[in-house]
Design a protein around this motif. Structure first.
Motif, PDB file in Angstrom:
ATOM      1  N   GLY A   3       0.821  -1.207   0.000  1.00  0.00           N
ATOM      2  CA  GLY A   3       0.000   0.000   0.000  1.00  0.00           C
ATOM      3  C   GLY A   3       0.852   1.253   0.000  1.00  0.00           C
ATOM      4  N   ARG A  15       2.233   1.735  -3.534  1.00  0.00           N
ATOM      5  CA  ARG A  15       1.224   2.201  -4.488  1.00  0.00           C
ATOM      6  C   ARG A  15       0.820   3.653  -4.248  1.00  0.00           C
ATOM      7  NH1 ARG A  15      -3.144  -2.796  -5.134  1.00  0.00           N
ATOM      8  NH2 ARG A  15      -1.802  -4.160  -6.372  1.00  0.00           N
ATOM      9  N   ARG A  16       0.976   4.119  -3.032  1.00  0.00           N
ATOM     10  CA  ARG A  16       0.606   5.504  -2.717  1.00  0.00           C
ATOM     11  C   ARG A  16       1.642   6.518  -3.193  1.00  0.00           C
ATOM     12  NH1 ARG A  16      -0.873   3.167   2.225  1.00  0.00           N
ATOM     13  NH2 ARG A  16       1.070   3.855   3.209  1.00  0.00           N
ATOM     14  N   ASP A  68       0.603   1.647  -9.433  1.00  0.00           N
ATOM     15  CA  ASP A  68      -0.655   1.325  -8.744  1.00  0.00           C
ATOM     16  C   ASP A  68      -1.141  -0.088  -9.023  1.00  0.00           C
ATOM     17  OD1 ASP A  68      -1.323   1.687 -11.382  1.00  0.00           O
ATOM     18  OD2 ASP A  68      -2.999   3.042 -11.015  1.00  0.00           O
TER      19      ASP A  68
END
Length: 348
Positions: free
Chosen positions: A148, A151-152, A176
């Motif tokens: 996470g 992907r951020r 992403d």
């Protein structure tokens, strides 16, 4: 302070990175990245990576999201440290006579355990000798990487390359889309590991179709400077005559072939732009750079890509840092100005 920050942003040297794969040899790239991340005015816009290059890229992106350049360096250290800890349980070991028999103390070419594994993979597939589908790399990634967080990240783009088994085409996973399965797919050598499925599609190592792929950096970023971190030697002076040396050279040529073709296309487009035969608003003239140490890497056989002893990894990290340091001293000023790599002489 605001004015100083503004000046720093304007003078930042922006680069894209292309990171090759190569098993434990990826620790060379660890060293390169560790050194580049020390440069306060060097901004990494995007990374395209394959296999170990994709792992290194993932650590940089996730680490940068958590704590900037220092966070990226720390996560790289954690990843390679964990790789070494898991390798301490591996039966693949150097033998006492390794340095004498191969000319390089890090090679595994005549390790009994490596030769046994090599014979095993030629007679049986991973579906037969690894029925439980065990892959220690999965556990390493699950322990050190927060997907996470990766992907951020909006400051550095990541492109992970894998090869679609059914179509033979390259698959590029963008930031992403990246998952642990994507990273494992990018590093899936089919003689050692079972095919990795992502969204129902089967994938093998990205090196077969892009090591690394450069086109994602062309189409998805504004930056024109691409720094290739090479760990697979292009040139060897001696003709290989032993079985191990022949296999090693075949491996190097195979995993460099797609890069050679992309570089030929890049050189062709550059010539057309220079001759004003292409619209520069539609085509980008790339400035290509490379960080490598062929003298060091040519002394390492293909088997040493499975040598994850911490001493070896730290040795390669040191070599990589030194190579990056030399490149920055000699060509750091070329960023944004000109290519520091002669594509024709190197790849054509």
């Amino acid at each position: 302070m605001a004015k100083a920050a503004s000046r720093s942003a304007k003078t930042a040297r922006r680069v894209n990175l292309g990171l090759q794969g190569g098993g434990a040899h990826g620790a060379f790239t660890w060293g390169v990245l560790d050194r580049l991340l020390e440069e306060p005015d060097l901004k990494i816009e995007a990374i395209s990576g394959t296999s170990a290059g994709a792992m290194n890229g993932a650590m940089v992106v996730a680490g940068f999201e958590a704590g900037g350049a220092a966070g990226a360096r720390e996560l790289l250290d954690t990843f390679w440290g964990k790789i070494s800890s898991f390798a301490s349980f591996s039966p693949i070991r150097r033998m006492p006579w390794t340095g004498w028999s191969t000319g390089n103390p890090w090679n595994l070419d005549y390790s009994i355990s490596y030769l046994f594994l090599d014979a095993l993979t030629r007679a049986f597939s991973p579906y037969q000798f690894n029925p439980l589908n065990m892959n220690p790399l999965r556990q390493v990634l699950e322990e050190v990487l927060e997907i996470g967080q990766l992907r951020r990240c909006e400051k550095i783009k990541l492109f992970v390359n894998a090869t679609n088994v059914r179509t033979g085409k390259i698959k590029v996973f963008a930031t992403d889309q990246v998952s642990i399965d994507c990273l494992l797919a990018s590093a899936c050598l089919p003689f050692l590991f079972r095919t990795v499925e992502v969204d129902g599609e089967p994938y093998w190592d990205g090196g077969y179709m892009g090591n690394p792929a450069i086109f994602p950096l062309i189409y998805n970023t504004d930056c024109a400077d691409v720094v290739l971190v090479q760990i697979n030697p292009l040139n060897r002076a001696e003709i290989p005559t032993t079985a191990a040396d022949i296999w090693n050279r075949v491996n190097e040529i195979s995993f460099n072939s797609t890069l050679m073709r992309e570089m030929r296309a890049i050189a062709f487009v550059a010539r057309l732009i220079e001759q004003e035969r292409l619209d520069t608003s539609a085509y980008k003239a790339l400035r290509i750079h490379a960080i490598a140490d062929e003298a060091e890497m040519t002394g390492l056989g293909v088997a040493s890509k499975m040598n994850a002893e911490m001493d070896f990894l730290l040795h390669l990290k040191t070599v990589g840092r030194a190579a990056a340091d030399r490149w920055l001293a000699q060509h750091g000023g070329d960023i944004g100005q000109r290519s520091s790599l002669d594509i024709g002489a190197t790849f054509l």
